[in-house]
Design a protein around this motif. Structure first.
Motif, PDB file in Angstrom:
ATOM      1  N   ASP A 125       0.860  -1.176   0.000  1.00  0.00           N
ATOM      2  CA  ASP A 125       0.000   0.000   0.000  1.00  0.00           C
ATOM      3  C   ASP A 125       0.899   1.230   0.000  1.00  0.00           C
ATOM      4  O   ASP A 125       1.682   1.431   0.931  1.00  0.00           O
ATOM      5  N   PRO A 126       0.830   2.076  -1.047  1.00  0.00           N
ATOM      6  CA  PRO A 126       1.731   3.238  -1.132  1.00  0.00           C
ATOM      7  C   PRO A 126       1.467   4.285  -0.057  1.00  0.00           C
ATOM      8  O   PRO A 126       2.359   5.066   0.276  1.00  0.00           O
ATOM      9  N   ALA A 127       0.269   4.324   0.483  1.00  0.00           N
ATOM     10  CA  ALA A 127      -0.077   5.336   1.486  1.00  0.00           C
ATOM     11  C   ALA A 127      -0.986   4.723   2.542  1.00  0.00           C
ATOM     12  O   ALA A 127      -2.198   4.916   2.517  1.00  0.00           O
ATOM     13  N   PRO A 128      -0.413   3.939   3.470  1.00  0.00           N
ATOM     14  CA  PRO A 128      -1.233   3.298   4.502  1.00  0.00           C
ATOM     15  C   PRO A 128      -2.074   4.309   5.273  1.00  0.00           C
ATOM     16  O   PRO A 128      -1.596   5.370   5.649  1.00  0.00           O
ATOM     17  N   ASP A 129      -3.319   3.978   5.456  1.00  0.00           N
ATOM     18  CA  ASP A 129      -4.245   4.886   6.127  1.00  0.00           C
ATOM     19  C   ASP A 129      -5.263   4.033   6.881  1.00  0.00           C
ATOM     20  O   ASP A 129      -5.977   3.235   6.276  1.00  0.00           O
ATOM     21  N   GLN A 130      -5.321   4.212   8.186  1.00  0.00           N
ATOM     22  CA  GLN A 130      -6.210   3.408   9.002  1.00  0.00           C
ATOM     23  C   GLN A 130      -7.664   3.549   8.575  1.00  0.00           C
ATOM     24  O   GLN A 130      -8.433   2.590   8.608  1.00  0.00           O
ATOM     25  N   GLU A 131      -8.041   4.743   8.122  1.00  0.00           N
ATOM     26  CA  GLU A 131      -9.434   4.985   7.751  1.00  0.00           C
ATOM     27  C   GLU A 131      -9.849   4.220   6.497  1.00  0.00           C
ATOM     28  O   GLU A 131     -11.016   3.907   6.309  1.00  0.00           O
ATOM     29  N   ARG A 132      -8.890   3.950   5.620  1.00  0.00           N
ATOM     30  CA  ARG A 132      -9.231   3.234   4.393  1.00  0.00           C
ATOM     31  C   ARG A 132      -8.786   1.772   4.433  1.00  0.00           C
ATOM     32  O   ARG A 132      -8.817   1.083   3.426  1.00  0.00           O
ATOM     33  N   GLU A 133      -8.404   1.301   5.618  1.00  0.00           N
ATOM     34  CA  GLU A 133      -7.933  -0.071   5.745  1.00  0.00           C
ATOM     35  C   GLU A 133      -9.031  -1.072   5.397  1.00  0.00           C
ATOM     36  O   GLU A 133      -8.773  -2.100   4.771  1.00  0.00           O
ATOM     37  N   TYR A 134     -10.287  -0.763   5.770  1.00  0.00           N
ATOM     38  CA  TYR A 134     -11.379  -1.689   5.454  1.00  0.00           C
ATOM     39  C   TYR A 134     -11.537  -1.833   3.950  1.00  0.00           C
ATOM     40  O   TYR A 134     -11.677  -2.955   3.428  1.00  0.00           O
ATOM     41  N   ASP A 135     -11.527  -0.695   3.226  1.00  0.00           N
ATOM     42  CA  ASP A 135     -11.679  -0.751   1.771  1.00  0.00           C
ATOM     43  C   ASP A 135     -10.541  -1.539   1.134  1.00  0.00           C
ATOM     44  O   ASP A 135     -10.756  -2.323   0.203  1.00  0.00           O
ATOM     45  N   ARG A 136      -9.315  -1.315   1.616  1.00  0.00           N
ATOM     46  CA  ARG A 136      -8.168  -2.044   1.065  1.00  0.00           C
ATOM     47  C   ARG A 136      -8.301  -3.538   1.342  1.00  0.00           C
ATOM     48  O   ARG A 136      -8.080  -4.368   0.459  1.00  0.00           O
ATOM     49  N   SER A 137      -8.692  -3.880   2.570  1.00  0.00           N
ATOM     50  CA  SER A 137      -8.858  -5.288   2.928  1.00  0.00           C
ATOM     51  C   SER A 137      -9.927  -5.944   2.067  1.00  0.00           C
ATOM     52  O   SER A 137      -9.755  -7.074   1.588  1.00  0.00           O
ATOM     53  N   ASP A 138     -11.025  -5.236   1.838  1.00  0.00           N
ATOM     54  CA  ASP A 138     -12.098  -5.762   0.996  1.00  0.00           C
ATOM     55  C   ASP A 138     -11.612  -5.971  -0.432  1.00  0.00           C
ATOM     56  O   ASP A 138     -11.908  -6.997  -1.063  1.00  0.00           O
ATOM     57  N   GLY A 139     -10.852  -5.013  -0.953  1.00  0.00           N
ATOM     58  CA  GLY A 139     -10.325  -5.148  -2.310  1.00  0.00           C
ATOM     59  C   GLY A 139      -9.371  -6.322  -2.430  1.00  0.00           C
ATOM     60  O   GLY A 139      -9.407  -7.072  -3.421  1.00  0.00           O
ATOM     61  N   LEU A 140      -8.511  -6.513  -1.431  1.00  0.00           N
ATOM     62  CA  LEU A 140      -7.579  -7.640  -1.449  1.00  0.00           C
ATOM     63  C   LEU A 140      -8.334  -8.963  -1.423  1.00  0.00           C
ATOM     64  O   LEU A 140      -7.970  -9.917  -2.118  1.00  0.00           O
ATOM     65  N   ASN A 141      -9.393  -9.017  -0.636  1.00  0.00           N
ATOM     66  CA  ASN A 141     -10.173 -10.255  -0.574  1.00  0.00           C
ATOM     67  C   ASN A 141     -10.892 -10.555  -1.885  1.00  0.00           C
ATOM     68  O   ASN A 141     -11.104 -11.717  -2.228  1.00  0.00           O
ATOM     69  N   ARG A 142     -11.254  -9.519  -2.620  1.00  0.00           N
ATOM     70  CA  ARG A 142     -11.856  -9.756  -3.938  1.00  0.00           C
ATOM     71  C   ARG A 142     -10.836 -10.393  -4.880  1.00  0.00           C
ATOM     72  O   ARG A 142     -11.185 -11.255  -5.691  1.00  0.00           O
ATOM     73  N   LEU A 143      -9.577  -9.965  -4.780  1.00  0.00           N
ATOM     74  CA  LEU A 143      -8.526 -10.588  -5.588  1.00  0.00           C
ATOM     75  C   LEU A 143      -8.344 -12.050  -5.196  1.00  0.00           C
ATOM     76  O   LEU A 143      -8.144 -12.917  -6.053  1.00  0.00           O
ATOM     77  N   VAL A 144      -8.414 -12.326  -3.903  1.00  0.00           N
ATOM     78  CA  VAL A 144      -8.285 -13.700  -3.424  1.00  0.00           C
ATOM     79  C   VAL A 144      -9.440 -14.547  -3.944  1.00  0.00           C
ATOM     80  O   VAL A 144      -9.238 -15.671  -4.429  1.00  0.00           O
ATOM     81  N   GLU A 145     -10.641 -14.023  -3.859  1.00  0.00           N
ATOM     82  CA  GLU A 145     -11.798 -14.775  -4.332  1.00  0.00           C
ATOM     83  C   GLU A 145     -11.743 -14.967  -5.840  1.00  0.00           C
ATOM     84  O   GLU A 145     -12.155 -16.019  -6.354  1.00  0.00           O
ATOM     85  N   PHE A 146     -11.222 -13.967  -6.547  1.00  0.00           N
ATOM     86  CA  PHE A 146     -11.042 -14.138  -7.992  1.00  0.00           C
ATOM     87  C   PHE A 146     -10.094 -15.296  -8.275  1.00  0.00           C
ATOM     88  O   PHE A 146     -10.398 -16.164  -9.102  1.00  0.00           O
ATOM     89  N   GLY A 147      -8.931 -15.311  -7.596  1.00  0.00           N
ATOM     90  CA  GLY A 147      -7.974 -16.392  -7.817  1.00  0.00           C
ATOM     91  C   GLY A 147      -8.559 -17.744  -7.469  1.00  0.00           C
ATOM     92  O   GLY A 147      -8.363 -18.737  -8.197  1.00  0.00           O
ATOM     93  N   PHE A 148      -9.285 -17.799  -6.370  1.00  0.00           N
ATOM     94  CA  PHE A 148      -9.933 -19.044  -5.953  1.00  0.00           C
ATOM     95  C   PHE A 148     -10.899 -19.529  -7.029  1.00  0.00           C
ATOM     96  O   PHE A 148     -10.861 -20.698  -7.447  1.00  0.00           O
ATOM     97  N   LEU A 149     -11.757 -18.641  -7.506  1.00  0.00           N
ATOM     98  CA  LEU A 149     -12.760 -19.023  -8.503  1.00  0.00           C
ATOM     99  C   LEU A 149     -12.116 -19.384  -9.839  1.00  0.00           C
ATOM    100  O   LEU A 149     -12.612 -20.263 -10.560  1.00  0.00           O
ATOM    101  N   ALA A 150     -11.017 -18.713 -10.177  1.00  0.00           N
ATOM    102  CA  ALA A 150     -10.322 -19.027 -11.429  1.00  0.00           C
ATOM    103  C   ALA A 150      -9.710 -20.423 -11.359  1.00  0.00           C
ATOM    104  O   ALA A 150      -9.786 -21.199 -12.324  1.00  0.00           O
ATOM    105  N   TYR A 151      -9.091 -20.761 -10.231  1.00  0.00           N
ATOM    106  CA  TYR A 151      -8.549 -22.113 -10.073  1.00  0.00           C
ATOM    107  C   TYR A 151      -9.667 -23.154 -10.093  1.00  0.00           C
ATOM    108  O   TYR A 151      -9.501 -24.252 -10.634  1.00  0.00           O
ATOM    109  N   VAL A 152     -10.803 -22.825  -9.489  1.00  0.00           N
ATOM    110  CA  VAL A 152     -11.945 -23.739  -9.519  1.00  0.00           C
ATOM    111  C   VAL A 152     -12.381 -23.981 -10.968  1.00  0.00           C
ATOM    112  O   VAL A 152     -12.683 -25.112 -11.360  1.00  0.00           O
ATOM    113  N   LYS A 153     -12.402 -22.923 -11.758  1.00  0.00           N
ATOM    114  CA  LYS A 153     -12.783 -23.090 -13.169  1.00  0.00           C
ATOM    115  C   LYS A 153     -11.792 -23.987 -13.907  1.00  0.00           C
ATOM    116  O   LYS A 153     -12.163 -24.695 -14.848  1.00  0.00           O
ATOM    117  N   LEU A 154     -10.545 -23.961 -13.449  1.00  0.00           N
ATOM    118  CA  LEU A 154      -9.526 -24.847 -14.022  1.00  0.00           C
ATOM    119  C   LEU A 154      -9.584 -26.248 -13.409  1.00  0.00           C
ATOM    120  O   LEU A 154      -8.756 -27.106 -13.729  1.00  0.00           O
TER     121      LEU A 154
END
Length: 229
Positions: A125-154
């Protein structure tokens, strides 16, 4: 607004119009996403107000982008839309991830996208900010779920599970990570993997919540998970 959606999609039949149409449709989509946090439309939900589901709208945007972007650029663009989109009340981040997975129709494209998702996930994170930590965490989890679903498709379930467990942002709370993973395995009707991952977690010291423990006992005694837990 729905008229604009239809007109933009219809305009792609005109020669040389795809790139412009895709940009306009994306801007309209982003405006509706922005409106999910505010009251800008007559209805409670902006996508409901225009009569188009958020997932359907994103799929339309990605469909036009795929017509004129190179694969690597399309993947980058798609992943950023999955991560950055505000959600309406009917949509989960994983729903958007599934839309992009469905748009990637070859093993090669899925593998490239998984690698890119992993890279984006590990990017500091280029600019860590406690107030936006939830949004960043949510975005990271979307990437994780994308990878999970992509592997499932494979059809690579084991790698999907390892990808998820290694990166899900609640990994410091292993019981929560286990709960979310088991929810995915249940939705995929992989009760064999559900049981395996439950037992592995318990062996490492994780203490599942009562609902999971009861579901595990039901699975062992009846051969299937209960209707709900």
């Amino acid at each position: 607004m729905k008229r604009f959606f239809k007109e933009i999609n219809a305009a792609v039949v005109e020669p040389g119009s795809i790139e412009k149409a895709s940009d306009l449709l994306e801007k309209l989509y982003q405006m509706l996403c922005y409106a999910c946090d505010f009251v800008l439309f007559s209805g409670y939900d902006p996508f409901e107000s225009v009569g188009v589901a958020q997932t359907e709208f994103l799929d339309a945007v990605l469909g036009l982008k795929a017509e004129h972007l190179e694969l690597s650029e399309f993947i980058d663009h798609g992943l950023h839309l999955v991560v950055d989109s505000r959600l309406n009340r009917y949509t989960l981040g994983s729903n958007l991830a599934q839309v992009l997975v469905d748009r990637l129709r070859t093993p090669e494209s899925l593998e490239i996208a998984i690698e890119r998702a992993a890279q984006l996930h590990s990017k500091p994170d280029p600019a860590p900010d406690q107030e936006r930590e939830y949004d960043r965490s949510d975005g990271l989890n979307r990437l994780v779920e994308f990878g999970f679903l992509a592997y499932v498709k494979l059809s690579d379930y084991d790698t999907a599970i390892e990808f998820f467990k290694a990166r899900y942002s609640r990994r410091n709370y292993p019981e929560i990570t286990l709960f979310v993973l088991l929810q995915w395995l249940r939705s995929l009707q992989r009760e064999d993997l559900w049981q395996r991952e439950y037992e592995r977690a318990v062996q490492t010291g994780v203490k599942p919540r009562d609902g999971l423990s009861n579901a595990y006992r039901h699975l062992k005694s009846h051969g299937q998970l209960p209707g709900y837990y």
